[in-house]
Each structure stands twice: as C-alpha cells, then as structure tokens.
Design a protein around this motif. Sequence first.
Motif, PDB file in Angstrom:
ATOM      1  N   LYS A   1       0.833  -1.198   0.000  1.00  0.00           N
ATOM      2  CA  LYS A   1       0.000   0.000   0.000  1.00  0.00           C
ATOM      3  C   LYS A   1       0.874   1.257   0.000  1.00  0.00           C
ATOM      4  N   ASN A   2       1.919   1.238   0.832  1.00  0.00           N
ATOM      5  CA  ASN A   2       2.810   2.406   0.894  1.00  0.00           C
ATOM      6  C   ASN A   2       3.505   2.667  -0.436  1.00  0.00           C
ATOM      7  N   MET A   3       3.985   1.607  -1.067  1.00  0.00           N
ATOM      8  CA  MET A   3       4.709   1.812  -2.326  1.00  0.00           C
ATOM      9  C   MET A   3       3.750   2.287  -3.420  1.00  0.00           C
ATOM     10  N   ILE A   4       2.527   1.792  -3.367  1.00  0.00           N
ATOM     11  CA  ILE A   4       1.536   2.236  -4.364  1.00  0.00           C
ATOM     12  C   ILE A   4       1.192   3.707  -4.120  1.00  0.00           C
ATOM     13  N   LEU A   5       1.063   4.064  -2.842  1.00  0.00           N
ATOM     14  CA  LEU A   5       0.789   5.467  -2.513  1.00  0.00           C
ATOM     15  C   LEU A   5       1.930   6.367  -2.989  1.00  0.00           C
ATOM     16  N   ARG A   6       3.152   5.903  -2.801  1.00  0.00           N
ATOM     17  CA  ARG A   6       4.313   6.687  -3.237  1.00  0.00           C
ATOM     18  C   ARG A   6       4.271   6.899  -4.752  1.00  0.00           C
ATOM     19  N   HIS A   7       3.954   5.838  -5.458  1.00  0.00           N
ATOM     20  CA  HIS A   7       3.825   5.950  -6.917  1.00  0.00           C
ATOM     21  C   HIS A   7       2.748   6.983  -7.274  1.00  0.00           C
ATOM     22  N   LYS A   8       1.605   6.883  -6.599  1.00  0.00           N
ATOM     23  CA  LYS A   8       0.498   7.803  -6.911  1.00  0.00           C
ATOM     24  C   LYS A   8       0.900   9.241  -6.639  1.00  0.00           C
ATOM     25  N   ALA A   9       1.585   9.441  -5.516  1.00  0.00           N
ATOM     26  CA  ALA A   9       2.020  10.800  -5.176  1.00  0.00           C
ATOM     27  C   ALA A   9       2.985  11.320  -6.240  1.00  0.00           C
ATOM     28  N   ALA A  10       3.922  10.482  -6.667  1.00  0.00           N
ATOM     29  CA  ALA A  10       4.895  10.915  -7.678  1.00  0.00           C
ATOM     30  C   ALA A  10       4.175  11.273  -8.979  1.00  0.00           C
TER      31      ALA A  10
END
Length: 589
Positions: A145-154
């Motif tokens: 979830k965190n890595m997906i959120l990071r991708h979305k933020a980027a």
Amino acid sequence: MSKSNTWQRTHHCGALRPQDAGKTVVLNGWVASRRDHGGVIFANLRDRWGVTQVVFHPEQAELIAQAGNLKLESTVGLRGRVVKRPDNMVNPNMPTGGIEVAAEELVVYSEAKPLPFTIKDPPDALDETRLKYRYLDLRRPAMQKNMILRHKAAQAVRRYFDEKEFLEIETPFLMKSTPEGARDYLVPSRIYKGRFYALPQSPQTYKQLLMVSGFDRYFQIVRCFRDEDQRADRQPEFTQIDVEMSFVDEDAVFGVMEGLMARLFKEILGKEVPVPFLRLPYPEAMAKYGMDKPDLRFGMEIEDISGIASQTEFQVFKDAVASGGAVRGFNASGIGALSRKDADGLAEFVKTFGAKGLVTLQVQQDGIKTPISKFVSEGHLKRMAELYDAKPGDVIFMVAAEEKTCCAALGNLRNKIAADHKMIKPDDLSILWVVDFPLVEWDEQEKRFVAMHHPFTSPKPEDVPLMGSDPAKVRARAYDLVLNGAEIAGGSIRIHESGLQQKMFHLLGIDADTARRKFGYLMDAFQYGAPPHGGIAFGFDRLVAMLAGEDSIREVIAFPKTTSALSLMDGSPSEVDEVQLRELGIKLE
Ligand code: ASP
C-alpha cells in the motif's frame, strides 16, 4: 501442465465479485494461507491487487494431494470456477469476500522454503530481519500500500507540474565536489586517477544554471546523497521534489507550492487543504514555539516573563536575566495534577536540550503549588499565573537560560507534552511557511558564519548593507514549509548577480580563489544574463510518509539503509577487489 508456461490470468486476486459467479477464471499469485477443514482445503491467493479464497474439494484426488503439499508463499497458477458464497459465509472484510474459486487445475511455479518471518501486518520480525529480507517485507499488504501510494504521489506531482508548464530535466549524478553543509559521497575517476566526482547533495547549482539557460520552470523528482552522520530517520540517499522558477518573488513560489500541497492532499487523502498558508516570521516562530518547525495543532505558546522573573528573589531567574538570557515558559492548560515523578522526568527531558532545570507552577483551586515558593512571593506567583492566563488544573513550565537554550528546551517540551497527553486529533493539520530566516548563523566550532540555508540564498535587498556591519541581523529571502511539526520543504529566492554572490562567499569565509575553484562555473554563468530566480525542494520521502501515516521514512522507501547507512540486504558498503582499486589508482591505508 508444463511449469515453463505461465498461465495467463483472466483476473487478478482482488477482482472477483458475486456477479462473476459461474465464470471459469485463471489466477496467479502467492499462497498466503492454507487451511485443511476435514478434507476440504482452503487457500488464499495473494497478489498486489488483493486476496482471493480458493477451495479444493476431496473428490478431486490428484488436486487435493497437490493442495495438501502447497507451501506458504509459493507462486502458483490456478484455474477454477467462481462460486458465490452462501450469505452466512460471506467475508465482509475482504473485497472478494462474496465469492470463492473452486479449483480445477493448479500449477506451482516456484515452491517457497519456510520464510524467515510470516508475511502479515503488523510484522512480527525484528527491523534488521525485515531489512535483510526486504523483498519479503515488501510483500506485506501495508508495504504494498505504501509503495503504491508513493507511486500515486509521484504521478500526481508530475501531472501537476506538467499542467503548470514546468519541465522535468535530469541533472548529473556525477558532479564536482563542493561540500558546503554535509559531506559529499565521492566517486573516484578511473580515467583521471586521483580525481573524484561527487554525488549531488542536491541539484542546486544545476537548477540555477538551467534558469540561466532559459528553462524557466524546472522540476525534478530526484535522488540526493549526503554523507552525514546518520540520525534516526535520515537516509544517505533520499528523494527530493526539486523546483526552480525564473522572474519570481516569494509569492509566486508559494502559490505554486500551495497548489501542489492542496492537489496531493486532495488526490491522495481526499482532504481539502485551505490555501494560502500562514506565513510565520522566523523570530516569531522561535519566540512562540521555540523552533523553526512549529506544530500549531495545539496551543501552549511560549511567553517571555523575564521582566517579572527578575524581580523575584529566585537567584536562578535573576542570574539568567542578568547574564543576558531569559525566563520563558508556557501554560500546559488542563493537563491536571503533575506527580513528582512526572515532573522529574520532564526536568530530565529539558536537560537533554541544555537547560539546567525545569520550574513548574501547578495552579490549583486553593493556590499555586511550586518548588520555588520559598523564593518567590505569592504576589509574584499570582502575577505569573495571570501572565500565562492560567486557571485551576493548568501547569506552567518555565526554563531560565540563555535564549537559545530556552527555545530548544521549551520547544521540544511543548511537543512532548502534546504527544504524551494526546492533544493532537488525527485529522488536525498544521501547515505553514516559516519566512524571514537569518541569512547566516555563527558557527562556534568553525569560528565563522555559515549559511543558514545555503550560500546561494539572497539576502533581503534592504538588509544587504548589514552584510558588512552586522551579518547576524541580515534576513534571507528563505522559506521553509512546515507540516505537522516537520520541515517538509525549504527554498529561497537566489542571488543572481556575481558581485553579490562574491560578497556572500566572502561573508562565509570562502576566499575568492576557493570560490572560483568551487563555484567559478556558476559565477561565470551569472555574467551572461541571469534571470532573477528562486525555488524550493521538498523532502519527498517525508511527505509520502506523512501522507501514508507512517512515522519513519523507511516505511515508504523500497530498499532503505539502516540508520548507520548499511544495506543489510546486499551487504553494502562492501570491500572491493584489488583489481578494481588498482584500476582506480587507489591504495588502502
Ligand atoms: N537545494 C536546497 C536543499 O536541498 C533546496 C533549495 O534551496 O531549493 O535544501
């Protein structure tokens, strides 16, 4: 079925719903669990999209034997039929909880050994084990979830800047070493023995040069490298959202960045962030909150009571004021009675910030309880309580010391009290600019002024004359963005004239030769038509951690290092072959 062929999935493991009942499907994934229920075997298949329950029935002898041997965390392909679960078997906690897949065929792509820890949230493994087997730790749904959120933020950052006509331009990772602030990571050159590249601490000079080149409005999501003594929650390499704009003043930079924050909060958390943000001058931040990254989600503002404190008979107060220091404190309103043990604990806490002690005034129905009652008259105590607007149930904390120590001790105590007494509500948000930083500060160790932000930061034009006479008084056109008590971005309007830049280097004790050797290229560039420019850099890891509700940036970095800069997974830094060293012309001592 041949193991070399990967069955192409029809659905991922988070997709199936009751309306898919009757379909024959193929799933790929990891065996997240397996339960034997008297002949019927249930397994959960997991992939990055979710989890689906699969059921093996005893009639299918060969299949059930295969299922009985399934090892957890093996990768498999599964063909089966989607079955709607009876109402009483529906699992409301799983998006796919309305169905299960009745297995018809199974292939094991790769059988897993027993894992060093169970893939579950929260993890039950030590941090070291998690880092050593990071590829397994990253399988946990929380990390996914965190890595997906990071991708979305980027992606949201890129979309935002693209809409605003910013250009994403890459800058070199191999550059000239110009340490100012942190230590550089060095890379030896093989072709030019004895010479070194440095990894960038930030693309600061490059982005300024891009402005000289006319690429008005630049941004980059970029890795930066700093060889600092590691502190908790620092990484030797970290990611910045780096931004630079031409022909701008502070307002223009703030406007773009406030828009970015609002966009990120909206897209990632669905939260509205009101703009514009408060702008708090640095001196006020220090006076009221004791630090330049104040958290405004709770009150307890610091107030100076040196005036009245110096009129008491309490020597500690009198001495502090007489020697140019101060007596300051704040009202921890409503925290109730303070035990002796609590008070001692807090006194120890402020000592770590250099304070000699902590004075408490407990305001109660029947009077003021304080260890200094012997030295301070009741009238003075009352007056102090009034100054802090205190009512019964309040506790006033005071520190007498030089100004810097008062700030550090009380600022940190204020944050601690808020945390200990759970004064922060989960949805509260404190976001503000801190502005008007001093341009330089005196470094006692180096016996010289050092740049508070960096040497390319412009002084306020009206303060330039003070650079010669009273440097500590010069205000910079620098700003920080502070979110919930953490500095998440910092930047400045830059110097764009080589003359002023030289003056700045001079103030920092960097002589003309050194300045030329280190930054000659930038000063040359300023002689060929430099636009006034300014920018900012966001700590992307910290920002993502805050959006993800994580305390540590390690939780939002795929492959972080330990606090002592080790990569436990690949064992770096590591020794290298003699041949490699010889090629570089390096001999180890
Ligand atoms: N380069 C600066 C930093 O890394 C930020 C800036 O001034 O844009 O802190």
